[in-house]
Write a protein that holds these residues in place. Structure first.
Motif, short mmCIF file in Angstrom:
data_model
loop_
_atom_site.label_atom_id
_atom_site.label_comp_id
_atom_site.label_asym_id
_atom_site.label_seq_id
_atom_site.Cartn_x
_atom_site.Cartn_y
_atom_site.Cartn_z
N ASN A 1 0.88 -1.20 0.02
CA ASN A 1 -0.06 0.09 0.24
C ASN A 1 0.69 1.21 0.01
O ASN A 1 0.28 2.42 -0.32
N SER A 2 1.94 1.29 0.51
CA SER A 2 2.76 2.56 0.33
C SER A 2 3.53 2.59 -0.65
O SER A 2 4.64 3.25 -0.52
N ARG A 3 3.55 1.91 -1.74
CA ARG A 3 4.29 1.69 -2.87
C ARG A 3 4.17 3.24 -3.60
O ARG A 3 3.21 3.77 -3.60
N SER A 4 5.30 3.42 -4.34
CA SER A 4 5.17 4.71 -5.22
C SER A 4 4.66 4.19 -6.74
O SER A 4 5.05 3.19 -7.20
N TYR A 5 4.02 4.95 -7.35
CA TYR A 5 3.66 4.66 -8.76
C TYR A 5 3.78 5.93 -9.66
O TYR A 5 3.96 6.80 -9.09
N VAL A 6 3.67 5.74 -10.78
CA VAL A 6 3.52 7.01 -11.74
C VAL A 6 2.34 6.90 -12.41
O VAL A 6 1.61 6.06 -12.88
N ARG A 7 1.50 8.24 -12.44
CA ARG A 7 0.21 8.51 -12.87
C ARG A 7 0.51 9.03 -14.43
O ARG A 7 1.01 10.11 -14.59
N GLU B 1 7.17 -2.54 -24.54
CA GLU B 1 8.36 -2.44 -23.51
C GLU B 1 8.17 -3.25 -22.45
O GLU B 1 8.97 -3.26 -21.42
N GLY B 2 7.03 -4.09 -22.16
CA GLY B 2 6.91 -4.79 -21.28
C GLY B 2 6.64 -4.36 -19.77
O GLY B 2 6.83 -4.59 -18.73
N VAL B 3 6.08 -3.14 -19.91
CA VAL B 3 5.55 -2.32 -18.75
C VAL B 3 4.09 -2.55 -18.52
O VAL B 3 3.35 -2.41 -19.33
N THR B 4 3.95 -3.06 -17.10
CA THR B 4 2.55 -3.28 -16.74
C THR B 4 1.78 -1.89 -16.43
O THR B 4 2.42 -1.03 -15.59
N VAL B 5 0.76 -1.68 -16.83
CA VAL B 5 0.01 -0.66 -16.55
C VAL B 5 -1.45 -0.79 -16.22
O VAL B 5 -2.15 -2.00 -16.50
N VAL B 6 -2.10 -0.06 -15.53
CA VAL B 6 -3.49 -0.18 -14.86
C VAL B 6 -4.31 0.95 -15.18
O VAL B 6 -3.78 2.19 -14.81
N VAL C 1 1.34 3.14 -13.22
CA VAL C 1 2.44 2.34 -13.62
C VAL C 1 3.37 2.24 -12.37
O VAL C 1 3.71 2.98 -11.63
N ASP C 2 3.35 0.87 -12.14
CA ASP C 2 4.28 0.54 -11.24
C ASP C 2 5.84 0.20 -11.50
O ASP C 2 5.91 -0.36 -12.52
#
Lengths: 256, 330
Positions: free
Chosen positions: B218-224, B240-245, B254-255
């Motif tokens: 839960n305290s992870r950082s991610y990019v919006r 690029e193999g980047v997982t996105v939600v 993106v984590d």
């Protein structure tokens, strides 16, 4: 859980709050004081009584006249012993320590009853001897037939009043509600019911009217109650048992 | 060890505690977290046999509370600081508890010393400050030297010094191998003391996880990211193999990829970005989203009604949905 542990605990509880001292102290002082006063008045009044009234004059019962007021302090004692637990929130701590609610209630009632009995008996004997001292030539002797029974009965009566109040407080939990019902009941309603001819037949089965018969040595003229001193006390005991069973049933069922 | 099995409490129509099943283990501090009114205190009262469960059971070392002989020797509880007779002295309050469980008088002096109330042992409890009352309550919990300790909101209304004291006490009790179960409505408080977390909302179990896992998740950082070119962004990131939600409202999260890399990637592919921002979800936000979900389930209808907790910044009204996707992802 050893019952003796809980008894010890309840004794610590009861002796460590000031309400115990002032309620029981007040019960003694008021009963003795008022009994003394009325005994003096009765002695002065004796000469104006007619022959019939003199024949049924009951010096023992006269010295217990203070009971009618002193019992109110006993009611406060019985109510506070129980409802203090609820009004302070102590009940949750108490029941966490003693989750067996039957043991908890039995110990609490036993300790408070024993204390009330001791104070009740002391009050009764002091009331009797001081009262008789004031009555002078009209006095009764402790060795007269029925007198010792009446004096011990006075102590039992006070004890049972306290027990009845404990049962009622266990059911109602709130001290104000319990006192608000018990005080007027014993001080007003019961005596009104007992003195109005229409309701007299019911009134004499109320706990205080039936129970106070134990303090009489001579039967008043207009008294046609169908029970004797011990029968009256038994009726009062029945009331107490019902109140305590009701209190236990609710304590057992209810969330603390 | 405390075991709850389908514990349920219903007040009329209202489910105060709904089918709770979890275990509280020894040797660690377990935080019991939930917003006000989530059912924490009711649960604790049922554990102590004070309230009768509508269904299910709570067991202390395998026994129901009422079956415990001298329960204070198994479990000590601080429910609320006011659960005592104000006219009784601190010493006598503890003495009557000790006697009921066959605990020697000397132990009363010991616990008074532990909580620092020896000086005022003879004083009536009604003259005590909130902090002193709390300490007296804790002394009562420690009285039987129990293996299990339970504290209901112990830091409520305490000054910083008192809070610090209670935190250290709970940690040291757990390090002695005892089971410590403490409730709170503050995530930040739990983050400092608890090793394990049980989260409830509206009486239902929302999470039963180790603190470390909870923080990791839960305290992870991610990019919006926000873009008008949804398809292209997904394609590029996929290559690029980047997982996105997708987080709704045209935003994506993106984590595990730094914002610098994402920015350069977008530039290389001439992607239009309306937003590229590193985000840090705090534990408090995570907790609020977690419990807000339970509020939504029951009190939905208008969206403003779900505002038991304020929405996390920048996520507008869609934060409940955001949590659900986040949960799927984790």
């Amino acid at each position: 859980m050893a019952a003796t542990q809980v008894l010890k605990s309840e004794w610590t509880k009861i002796r460590s709050v000031s309400s115990t001292v002032w309620t029981l102290g007040l019960a003694l002082v008021v009963t003795v004081g008022l009994g003394l006063l009325i005994s003096i008045l009765a002695k002065n009044d004796y000469d104006s009584l007619n022959a019939q009234d003199r024949r049924v004059f009951d010096p023992t019962f006269t010295s217990f006249a203070g009971t009618s007021l002193g019992q109110l302090a006993m009611i406060v004692f019985g109510v506070l012993v129980v409802s203090n637990e609820y009004s302070t929130g102590m009940i949750r701590t108490s029941l966490s320590a003693v989750p067996q609610r039957a043991t908890f209630m039995a110990s609490k009632v036993a300790v408070a009853t024993l204390l009330a009995l001791v104070v009740g008996l002391v009050t009764s004997f002091i009331s009797f001897f001081l009262g008789q001292a004031m009555l002078g030539e009209h006095k009764a002797l402790i060795s007269d037939p029925g007198v010792l029974r009446a004096v011990i009965g006075g102590g039992l009566y006070m004890t049972l009043i306290a027990m009845f109040s404990m049962g009622v407080a266990m059911m109602l939990r709130s001290p104000m509600l319990s006192l608000g019902i018990l005080m007027p009941f014993f001080f007003l309603i019961s005596s009104i019911l007992g003195n109005v001819s229409a309701t007299k037949k019911i009134g004499r089965f109320l706990p205080d009217q039936a129970g106070s018969k134990i303090m009489q040595v001579k039967t008043p003229l207009d008294d046609d109650s169908p029970y004797g001193p011990w029968g009256g006390l038994a009726i009062m005991v029945l009331w107490v048992v019902v109140a305590l069973i009701g209190g236990y049933a609710l304590l057992k069922k209810r969330d603390a | 060890m405390i075991e709850l099995e389908g514990l349920t409490k219903r007040y009329g129509e209202k489910m105060a505690v709904n089918n709770l099943t979890f275990t509280v283990h020894p040797g660690i501090v377990t935080g019991f977290l939930g917003p006000n009114g989530a059912g924490k205190s009711t649960t604790m009262r049922m554990m102590l046999g004070l309230d009768n469960p509508t269904a299910g059971a709570a067991r202390i070392d395998g026994k129901r509370y009422a079956q415990l002989k001298d329960p204070l020797k198994y479990i000590g509880a601080l429910l609320d600081a006011k659960a005592m007779h104000g006219g009784r002295s601190a010493f006598n309050h503890l003495l009557c508890l000790a006697q009921s469980n066959g605990i020697p008088r000397a132990r009363v002096h010991e616990v008074l010393d532990t909580v620092g109330l020896t000086q005022v042992a003879g004083k009536k409890a009604k003259g005590f400050s909130l902090g002193m009352g709390q300490r007296l309550g804790i002394a009562g919990a420690l009285l039987g030297d129990p293996e299990i300790l339970m504290f209901d909101e112990p830091v409520n209304g305490l000054d910083p010094e008192g809070i610090h004291w209670i935190r250290n006490l709970m940690k040291s009790l757990a390090s002695q191998g005892r089971t410590v179960f403490v409730s709170s409505h503050l995530m930040s408080e739990m983050a400092l003391t608890a090793d394990h977390l049980v989260v409830i909302g509206q009486g239902r179990l929302l999470a039963d996880t180790s603190m470390a896992d909870f923080i990791r998740q839960n305290s992870r950082s991610y990019v919006r990211l926000r873009t008008p070119q949804r398809e292209r962004l997904l394609d590029v990131l996929h290559q690029e193999g980047v997982t996105v939600v997708e987080a709704g409202n045209g935003t994506f999260e993106v984590d595990g990829t730094p914002s610098e890399d994402l920015g350069e990637l977008a530039a290389r592919h001439q992607l239009v970005l309306h937003e590229l921002s590193p985000q840090q979800a705090s534990l408090e936000e995570a907790f609020m989203r977690l419990t807000a979900e339970s509020v939504e389930y029951h009190a939905h209808a208008d969206h403003a009604g779900s505002g038991a907790a304020p929405p996390p910044p920048g996520q507008g009204g869609d934060w409940g949905a955001g949590w659900q996707q986040q949960r799927k992802r984790s």
